[in-house]
Enzyme design. Structure first.
Site, PDB file in Angstrom:
ATOM      1  N   CYS A   1      10.440  -5.154 -12.181  1.00  0.00           N
ATOM      2  CA  CYS A   1      10.534  -3.968 -11.546  1.00  0.00           C
ATOM      3  C   CYS A   1      11.100  -2.879 -12.487  1.00  0.00           C
ATOM      4  O   CYS A   1      11.773  -3.145 -13.604  1.00  0.00           O
ATOM      5  CB  CYS A   1      11.519  -4.215 -10.410  1.00  0.00           C
ATOM      6  SG  CYS A   1      11.147  -5.147  -9.127  1.00  0.00           S
TER       7      CYS A   1
ATOM      8  N   ARG B   1       5.983  -1.827 -17.358  1.00  0.00           N
ATOM      9  CA  ARG B   1       6.516  -3.013 -17.142  1.00  0.00           C
ATOM     10  C   ARG B   1       5.947  -3.787 -16.218  1.00  0.00           C
ATOM     11  O   ARG B   1       6.162  -5.011 -16.104  1.00  0.00           O
ATOM     12  CB  ARG B   1       8.049  -2.710 -16.381  1.00  0.00           C
ATOM     13  CG  ARG B   1       8.892  -1.880 -17.327  1.00  0.00           C
ATOM     14  CD  ARG B   1      10.166  -1.407 -16.734  1.00  0.00           C
ATOM     15  NE  ARG B   1      10.957  -2.492 -15.977  1.00  0.00           N
ATOM     16  CZ  ARG B   1      11.826  -2.961 -16.844  1.00  0.00           C
ATOM     17  NH1 ARG B   1      12.593  -2.799 -17.812  1.00  0.00           N
ATOM     18  NH2 ARG B   1      12.489  -3.992 -16.177  1.00  0.00           N
TER      19      ARG B   1
ATOM     20  N   TRP C   1       7.735  -5.122  -8.854  1.00  0.00           N
ATOM     21  CA  TRP C   1       6.841  -6.422  -9.515  1.00  0.00           C
ATOM     22  C   TRP C   1       7.117  -7.359  -8.054  1.00  0.00           C
ATOM     23  O   TRP C   1       8.315  -7.865  -8.373  1.00  0.00           O
ATOM     24  CB  TRP C   1       7.217  -6.763 -10.581  1.00  0.00           C
ATOM     25  CG  TRP C   1       6.164  -7.640 -11.275  1.00  0.00           C
ATOM     26  CD1 TRP C   1       5.059  -7.348 -11.343  1.00  0.00           C
ATOM     27  CD2 TRP C   1       6.552  -9.121 -11.234  1.00  0.00           C
ATOM     28  NE1 TRP C   1       4.257  -8.747 -12.137  1.00  0.00           N
ATOM     29  CE2 TRP C   1       5.390  -9.609 -11.720  1.00  0.00           C
ATOM     30  CE3 TRP C   1       7.353 -10.070 -10.805  1.00  0.00           C
ATOM     31  CZ2 TRP C   1       5.039 -11.043 -12.148  1.00  0.00           C
ATOM     32  CZ3 TRP C   1       7.359 -11.251 -11.263  1.00  0.00           C
ATOM     33  CH2 TRP C   1       6.184 -11.810 -11.601  1.00  0.00           C
TER      34      TRP C   1
ATOM     35  N   ASN D   1      16.231  -4.736  -8.851  1.00  0.00           N
ATOM     36  CA  ASN D   1      15.559  -5.461  -9.788  1.00  0.00           C
ATOM     37  C   ASN D   1      16.320  -6.950  -9.774  1.00  0.00           C
ATOM     38  O   ASN D   1      17.656  -6.737 -10.170  1.00  0.00           O
ATOM     39  CB  ASN D   1      15.599  -4.641 -11.087  1.00  0.00           C
ATOM     40  CG  ASN D   1      14.759  -5.326 -12.032  1.00  0.00           C
ATOM     41  OD1 ASN D   1      13.982  -6.672 -11.721  1.00  0.00           O
ATOM     42  ND2 ASN D   1      14.776  -5.125 -13.384  1.00  0.00           N
ATOM     43  N   GLY D   2      15.803  -7.964  -9.548  1.00  0.00           N
ATOM     44  CA  GLY D   2      16.269  -9.097  -9.676  1.00  0.00           C
ATOM     45  C   GLY D   2      16.098  -9.985  -8.424  1.00  0.00           C
ATOM     46  O   GLY D   2      15.229  -9.730  -7.764  1.00  0.00           O
TER      47      GLY D   2
ATOM     48  N   GLU E   1      -1.744 -18.127 -29.734  1.00  0.00           N
ATOM     49  CA  GLU E   1      -1.537 -16.916 -29.552  1.00  0.00           C
ATOM     50  C   GLU E   1      -2.867 -16.066 -29.101  1.00  0.00           C
ATOM     51  O   GLU E   1      -3.090 -15.127 -28.418  1.00  0.00           O
ATOM     52  CB  GLU E   1      -0.703 -16.174 -30.625  1.00  0.00           C
ATOM     53  CG  GLU E   1      -0.583 -14.596 -30.458  1.00  0.00           C
ATOM     54  CD  GLU E   1       0.076 -14.336 -29.299  1.00  0.00           C
ATOM     55  OE1 GLU E   1       0.739 -15.234 -28.631  1.00  0.00           O
ATOM     56  OE2 GLU E   1       0.219 -13.014 -28.881  1.00  0.00           O
TER      57      GLU E   1
ATOM     58  N   LYS F   1      -3.713 -14.034 -25.866  1.00  0.00           N
ATOM     59  CA  LYS F   1      -4.027 -12.555 -25.896  1.00  0.00           C
ATOM     60  C   LYS F   1      -5.459 -12.459 -25.138  1.00  0.00           C
ATOM     61  O   LYS F   1      -5.568 -11.550 -24.236  1.00  0.00           O
ATOM     62  CB  LYS F   1      -4.184 -12.073 -27.327  1.00  0.00           C
ATOM     63  CG  LYS F   1      -3.142 -11.805 -28.006  1.00  0.00           C
ATOM     64  CD  LYS F   1      -2.354 -10.719 -27.840  1.00  0.00           C
ATOM     65  CE  LYS F   1      -1.180 -10.559 -26.811  1.00  0.00           C
ATOM     66  NZ  LYS F   1      -0.194 -11.343 -26.930  1.00  0.00           N
TER      67      LYS F   1
ATOM     68  N   GLU G   1      -4.796 -12.898 -21.095  1.00  0.00           N
ATOM     69  CA  GLU G   1      -3.980 -12.136 -20.277  1.00  0.00           C
ATOM     70  C   GLU G   1      -4.480 -10.631 -20.281  1.00  0.00           C
ATOM     71  O   GLU G   1      -4.082 -10.018 -19.542  1.00  0.00           O
ATOM     72  CB  GLU G   1      -2.584 -11.876 -21.178  1.00  0.00           C
ATOM     73  CG  GLU G   1      -2.439 -11.403 -22.325  1.00  0.00           C
ATOM     74  CD  GLU G   1      -1.150 -11.278 -22.890  1.00  0.00           C
ATOM     75  OE1 GLU G   1      -0.091 -11.071 -21.935  1.00  0.00           O
ATOM     76  OE2 GLU G   1      -0.734 -11.291 -24.114  1.00  0.00           O
TER      77      GLU G   1
ATOM     78  N   HIS H   1     -11.209 -36.022 -27.994  1.00  0.00           N
ATOM     79  CA  HIS H   1     -10.568 -36.709 -27.125  1.00  0.00           C
ATOM     80  C   HIS H   1     -10.423 -36.565 -25.621  1.00  0.00           C
ATOM     81  O   HIS H   1      -9.578 -36.764 -24.826  1.00  0.00           O
ATOM     82  CB  HIS H   1      -8.969 -37.097 -27.498  1.00  0.00           C
ATOM     83  CG  HIS H   1      -9.112 -37.608 -28.922  1.00  0.00           C
ATOM     84  ND1 HIS H   1      -9.215 -38.989 -29.007  1.00  0.00           N
ATOM     85  CD2 HIS H   1      -8.833 -37.028 -30.117  1.00  0.00           C
ATOM     86  CE1 HIS H   1      -9.070 -39.125 -30.587  1.00  0.00           C
ATOM     87  NE2 HIS H   1      -8.943 -38.054 -31.245  1.00  0.00           N
TER      88      HIS H   1
ATOM     89  N   LYS I   1       5.893  -6.347 -18.381  1.00  0.00           N
ATOM     90  CA  LYS I   1       6.256  -6.408 -19.958  1.00  0.00           C
ATOM     91  C   LYS I   1       7.437  -7.211 -20.350  1.00  0.00           C
ATOM     92  O   LYS I   1       7.575  -7.941 -21.114  1.00  0.00           O
ATOM     93  CB  LYS I   1       6.533  -4.932 -20.362  1.00  0.00           C
ATOM     94  CG  LYS I   1       6.893  -4.969 -21.683  1.00  0.00           C
ATOM     95  CD  LYS I   1       5.688  -5.415 -22.690  1.00  0.00           C
ATOM     96  CE  LYS I   1       6.121  -5.426 -24.162  1.00  0.00           C
ATOM     97  NZ  LYS I   1       4.889  -6.132 -24.920  1.00  0.00           N
TER      98      LYS I   1
HETATM   99  C1  AGP Z   1       2.856 -11.560 -24.410  1.00  0.00           C
HETATM  100  O1  AGP Z   1       1.656 -10.799 -24.876  1.00  0.00           O
HETATM  101  C2  AGP Z   1       3.120 -11.460 -23.153  1.00  0.00           C
HETATM  102  N1  AGP Z   1       3.497 -10.039 -22.774  1.00  0.00           N
HETATM  103  C3  AGP Z   1       4.544 -12.201 -22.746  1.00  0.00           C
HETATM  104  O2  AGP Z   1       3.932 -13.708 -23.051  1.00  0.00           O
HETATM  105  C4  AGP Z   1       5.782 -12.102 -23.548  1.00  0.00           C
HETATM  106  O3  AGP Z   1       5.622 -12.434 -24.901  1.00  0.00           O
HETATM  107  C5  AGP Z   1       6.876 -12.853 -22.993  1.00  0.00           C
HETATM  108  O4  AGP Z   1       7.117 -12.629 -21.638  1.00  0.00           O
HETATM  109  C6  AGP Z   1       8.341 -12.924 -23.606  1.00  0.00           C
HETATM  110  O5  AGP Z   1       8.687 -11.652 -23.657  1.00  0.00           O
HETATM  111  P1  AGP Z   1       9.754 -11.219 -24.704  1.00  0.00           P
HETATM  112  O6  AGP Z   1       9.234 -11.439 -26.122  1.00  0.00           O
HETATM  113  O7  AGP Z   1      10.320  -9.943 -24.159  1.00  0.00           O
HETATM  114  O8  AGP Z   1      10.858 -12.242 -24.099  1.00  0.00           O
END
Ligand code: AGP
Length: 606
Positions: free
Chosen positions: A2, A27, A75, A99-100, A479, A483, A486, A502, A601
């Site tokens: 949020c 976000r 969110w 938010n929370g 990674e 990428k 997502e 395996h 984010k």
């Molecule tokens: C990465 O592309 C994502 N956006 C997500 O995995 C992110 O790395 C993860 O939520 C951790 O966020 P932070 O580094 O702000 O803790």
């Protein structure tokens, strides 16, 4: 997660709230709303499902001015994506945004007999009704009594119907920053909504209440209501940094910013060619005395930890464990006072990572946080902090933050090797001198981005893709897979190449894309064998090697090369390759590159 914005002052509030919400869109959210005092000092409420643009459209019909209001991008956590569940929530004389997660909202619903009153399925509306029940004319008293009843996390901004022009706020874990500026008083869930108005701000302290009026921002001790003076901080980046500046997407801009971000993170800490953390107030004893390293993070940050493990263990000869933060919290981990817990977080607000850090400290570990956002919760609460200097990362898909997290980890590895006698000064200098070769290598891969663009035509129509590698190449394949999935929604999986046979090789059939990374000389021939295995089963192979690698020309369908940096540093140019492949795949599928569906984010709820 949020987004929150609040404003009171001489300017037109509706416009400023919408601009703030637009700055918080990155976000991740699914609905948005605002509440503001109209010229008759009544609170008006407008909420929409979908983008801020549709909220703006709905608000364009309201001509009257307003000078005080709050705005929210939601969110969804409790309850579906509906207008009723969107914030702000109005309950009697109280209008609030949240938010929370309020964990005891069912109990509060019963205790305050709210069943018949609730219009939404949200915990936030329950909090609004409880606050209204407790409100007897003194906002501070009512907020204190509300906080005493809540379990969970919150960042609230609150309007009281009989307090036109005033905004109240209180937080626990969820982030809030505020400032009094030449434009009036502003509060937000993060700096991107504040920097158009100020470079000076403060983090809303937990267990304090903030009152914003058009002329002043005042914080109060939650229990005694004594006035307090939070530390004023300075934003360490400017508005341009949080804008696209001509790039089509934030993600592409941030991929391009990586070499600069690396320089800004590394060079200020080089002392005679060796990493030195004196200015970060990180003592060598932290590195010399630990018997193990435990890295804790989420998502991309955790993947940076996997690369660090692959570098540190051979160098330091001590256990380096990497654990996903949401698992670490509930594992009863083997952590003690001789553990160095390295906490990695771009935002510094990821709640699982924050909770894991708190647990590690409770178990006696020393905590070193590697964080990109200055003054964030994890940065403030860890014992030591090593800031990366990537500037604001707006795209949900992390790119430059990953690279600078790795840079910080390589610097830590080098410093640890030196203080633990694994490196002489000469060896540390040599390691780092070769390390700096990665910056021009990254610049070169960015310049060659068209090569990666051509690759994705073979990816975007496939439902699945596999990333395979061995050793360090496997660590950063994780990674690459994240990428791609997502932001292109292609199901991607990273696999240790030697493990394929395996089981998973059963999934390799005609034209299934396999991105094989083979940059480690010592494992190269093994990797080539694995490539042959998948090729024999019809895979479409995209092979990534260092330039000069001897590869049969008909082995792979596409062969991409990176500059021949030393094997332990190949992750940096390869990261650019994998980021660009994901970027162009998302673009090729006409998806929202910067704000992929369902994602946020900064994950500030469990
Ligand atoms: C990465 O592309 C994502 N956006 C997500 O995995 C992110 O790395 C993860 O939520 C951790 O966020 P932070 O580094 O702000 O803790």
């Amino acid at each position: 997660m949020c987004g929150i914005i609040g404003y009171t002052g001489p300017l037109e509030a509706k416009k400023l709230l919408l601009e703030g919400l637009a700055g918080l869109e990155y976000r991740g959210y699914d609905s948005a709303g605002v509440a503001f005092f109209d010229t008759d000092s009544h609170i008006r409420l407008i909420k929409q499902v979908g983008k801020v643009a549709s909220l703006k459209e709905a608000m364009s019909k309201i001509k009257e001015d307003s000078h005080c209001g709050i705005g929210h991008t939601r969110w969804a956590t409790h309850g579906g994506v509906t207008v009723e569940n969107a914030h702000p929530h109005q309950a009697g004389r109280v209008t609030l945004i949240h938010n929370g997660i309020i964990e005891n909202y069912h109990q509060l619903t019963e205790e305050f007999c709210l069943e018949g009153k609730l219009k939404s399925q949200t915990d936030s509306e329950v909090a609004a009704w409880v606050l209204d029940s407790l409100y007897e004319g003194d906002p501070l008293e009512a907020i204190k009594n509300l906080v005493h009843r809540l379990e969970g996390t919150y960042g609230f901004c609150i309007l009281f119907a009989d307090r036109p022009g005033e905004i109240y706020a209180v937080r626990k874990v969820s982030p809030l920053v505020a400032a009094y500026t030449h434009s009036g008083a502003v509060i937000a869930s993060d700096l991107t909504a504040l920097i158009p108005y100020t470079q000076k701000y403060f983090v809303v302290p937990e267990q304090e209440i903030v009152r914003l009026t058009p002329y002043k921002v005042q914080t109060y001790n939650l229990e005694t209501f004594e006035k307090t003076s939070p530390e004023i901080m300075t934003v360490n980046w400017n508005l341009d940094a949080a804008m696209k500046n001509g790039f089509p997407h934030f993600m592409l801009k941030e991929i391009h910013e990586q070499p600069e971000a690396m320089k800004n993170t590394i060079l200020p800490r080089l002392n005679r060619g060796i990493p030195d953390f004196s200015d970060d107030r990180i003592p060598d004893s932290l590195f010399a005395e630990c018997s193990q390293v435990h890295i804790v993070a989420c998502g991309t940050a955790m993947h940076a930890g996997m690369v660090a493990k692959a570098i540190m263990e051979p160098l330091l000869r001590i256990p380096v464990t990497v654990t996903i933060a949401s698992e670490f919290r509930y594992q009863d981990p083997l952590v003690d006072e001789r553990t160095l817990a390295i906490i990695i977080s771009q935002s510094g607000e990821t709640i699982d990572t924050l909770a894991a850090m708190t647990l590690a400290e409770r178990l006696g570990a020393k905590t070193l946080a590697i964080v990109n956002v200055k003054g964030s919760t994890i940065a403030r609460e860890s014992q030591y902090v090593l800031y990366t200097h990537a500037g604001p990362e707006i795209a949900v898909a992390s790119t430059k933050a990953y690279s600078v997290q790795l840079a910080a980890l390589y610097m830590v590895a080098c410093r640890m090797a030196l203080v633990r006698g694994k490196y002489t000064e000469e060896q540390a200098k040599a390691f780092f001198s070769e390390f700096l070769d990665v910056i021009p290598a990254m610049e070169e891969m960015i310049e060659r981005k068209e090569e990666m663009k051509r690759v994705v035509t073979h990816l975007i129509n496939s439902p699945d893709a596999f990333f395979i590698g061995r050793g360090l190449d496997y660590a950063f394949s994780l990674e690459g897979a994240l990428k791609l999935k997502e932001i292109s929604y292609i199901h991607a999986e990273a696999y240790a190449a030697g493990e394929l046979k395996h089981g998973t090789i059963a999934l390799i059939s005609d034209q299934v894309p396999v991105i094989a990374t083979a940059t480690q000389d010592v494992l190269f021939s093994k990797m080539i064998s694995n490539v042959r295995e998948v090729k024999a089963r019809g895979a479409f192979v995209i092979l990534l090697t260092k330039e000069g690698a001897e590869v049969d020309e008909n082995l792979a369908d596409v062969h991409l090369t990176i500059p021949a940096v030393k094997d332990q540093f190949t992750v940096f140019p390869i990261a650019v390759v994998l980021q660009l492949i994901a970027y162009y795949a998302s673009l090729g599928k006409n998806l929202d590159v910067d704000q992929p569906r369902n994602l946020a984010k900064s994950v500030t709820v469990e």
